[in-house]
Scaffold this active site. Structure first.
Site, PDB file in Angstrom:
ATOM      1  CG  ASP A  61      -0.363  -0.032   2.528  1.00  7.71           C
ATOM      2  OD1 ASP A  61       0.879  -0.158   2.606  1.00  7.71           O
ATOM      3  OD2 ASP A  61      -1.108   0.072   3.523  1.00  7.71           O
ATOM      4  CB  SER A  62       4.572   1.691  -0.011  1.00  9.81           C
ATOM      5  OG  SER A  62       4.784   0.541  -0.803  1.00  9.81           O
ATOM      6  CG  ASP A 101       0.319  -4.063   2.105  1.00 16.18           C
ATOM      7  OD1 ASP A 101       0.274  -4.879   3.033  1.00 16.18           O
ATOM      8  OD2 ASP A 101       1.143  -3.134   2.028  1.00 16.18           O
ATOM      9  CE  LYS A 136       3.095  -5.926   3.723  1.00 16.81           C
ATOM     10  NZ  LYS A 136       2.549  -4.830   4.570  1.00 16.81           N
ATOM     11  CD  GLU A 184       0.518  -1.777   7.925  1.00 13.25           C
ATOM     12  OE1 GLU A 184       0.202  -1.044   8.889  1.00 13.25           O
ATOM     13  OE2 GLU A 184       1.011  -1.339   6.870  1.00 13.25           O
ATOM     14  CD  GLU A 219       8.014  -0.557   7.758  1.00 12.47           C
ATOM     15  OE1 GLU A 219       7.073  -1.267   7.340  1.00 12.47           O
ATOM     16  OE2 GLU A 219       8.201   0.615   7.384  1.00 12.47           O
TER      17      GLU A 219
HETATM   18  O1  KIV Z   1       3.520  -1.144   1.727  1.00 11.78           O
HETATM   19  C1  KIV Z   1       4.676  -1.606   1.650  1.00 11.78           C
HETATM   20  O2  KIV Z   1       5.413  -1.345   0.693  1.00 11.78           O
HETATM   21  C2  KIV Z   1       5.140  -2.473   2.716  1.00 11.78           C
HETATM   22  C3  KIV Z   1       6.570  -2.903   2.704  1.00 11.78           C
HETATM   23  C4  KIV Z   1       7.448  -1.757   2.961  1.00 11.78           C
HETATM   24  C5  KIV Z   1       6.823  -4.014   3.636  1.00 11.78           C
HETATM   25  O3  KIV Z   1       4.391  -2.805   3.576  1.00 11.78           O
END
Ligand code: KIV
Length: 272
Positions: free
Chosen positions: A49-50, A88, A118, A120, A186
């Site tokens: 989600d970055s 994510d 993924k 969190e 992280e």
């Molecule tokens: O959103 C993302 O890119 C991440 C990674 C940095 C692990 O969660």
């Protein structure tokens, strides 16, 4: 189904089996062309989600929607043949209940063709992780600094120092017991990453968590040097794409203005 119908490539189970072996290579990817390049070298590609901050200019990951994730995940799927593709789950799409998580994660899996999701969170997400895994959705966990919680954490600082160390260890054990096939850790101190990696029986994937982890992940645009002003301590820049792009665009602009581009080799004649 015979293996000739669908070559499974790298699976969540095969990633889990890499615990303690050759370090697992992971990168984020958001587009088809970058996925095609990274797929050749990586074990796992994450549509993080970055993407909201990296490609859409958002101030944090909180504004990323399921639709944005699905759009980028479809693009990355088209460029990914062998790496495990993980997507994510964005903020607000899985935290309310295990049922909410299953509804949205199953949509992500079926619409994008990704291999895993993924999420969190540590202990608080353990029930959700087992709910998803029991229903056929492999889950990569993410503990330590969890950027979707930036407002409650009070920023993007290092997690797990001092007394906080035990809390992060409990998070790691909870998500491993719940069935996560690997755990992103992280921005934690090296000593803590080492302890967690020794304690849990699934691979740890570090970002700002030292080479003690079973694998590493970076945001692709960070390691390619796409941002000249954002250089966190834990990122190594393997290229300087921002500087290269700037020089190329400056050169193009100058050549358009002085009419040296397009040149003779770029134009069409009257005859074929
Ligand atoms: O959103 C993302 O890119 C991440 C990674 C940095 C692990 O969660």
């Amino acid at each position: 189904m015979s293996s000739s119908v669908k070559d499974m490539g790298i699976t969540a189970n095969s990633v889990r089996e890499k615990k303690g072996g050759v370090p697992i290579v992971c990168l984020t990817a958001y587009t088809t062309p970058m996925a095609e390049i990274a797929d050749e070298y990586c074990d796992l590609l994450l549509v993080g989600d970055s993407v909201g901050m990296v490609l859409h200019g958002l101030p944090s990951t909180l504004g990323v929607s399921l639709e944005i994730m699905i759009m980028h995940a479809k693009a990355v799927r088209r460029g990914t043949k062998r790496a495990l593709l993980v997507v994510d789950m964005p903020f607000g799409t899985y935290e309310a209940s295990p049922q909410q998580a299953f509804t949205n994660a199953s949509r992500v899996m079926s619409e994008t063709g990704c291999d895993a999701v993924k999420i969190e969170g540590g202990r608080r997400m353990a029930d959700t992780i087992s709910f998803l895994v029991e229903r056929g959705i492999p889950v990569m966990a993410h503990i330590g600094l969890t950027p979707q919680s930036v407002n409650t954490l009070g920023g993007y600082g290092v997690q797990g120092r001092g007394e906080q160390q035990e809390t992060v260890i409990e998070d790691a054990q909870a998500v491993a017991t719940a069935g996560a096939f690997c755990i992103v850790i992280e921005k934690v101190p090296q000593t803590l990453a080492t302890r967690i990696t020794e304690l849990v029986d699934v691979p740890t994937i570090g970002i700002g968590a030292s080479s003690a982890c079973d694998g590493q992940i970076l945001v692709i645009d960070d390691m390619l040097g796409m941002f000249s002003s954002f250089k966190p301590k834990f990122v190594k820049q393997y290229a300087s794409l921002a500087a290269t792009s700037r020089a190329a665009i400056e050169n193009y602009a100058e050549e358009v203005r002085n009419r040296s581009f397009p040149g003779a080799i770029h134009v069409f004649g009257d005859l074929a």
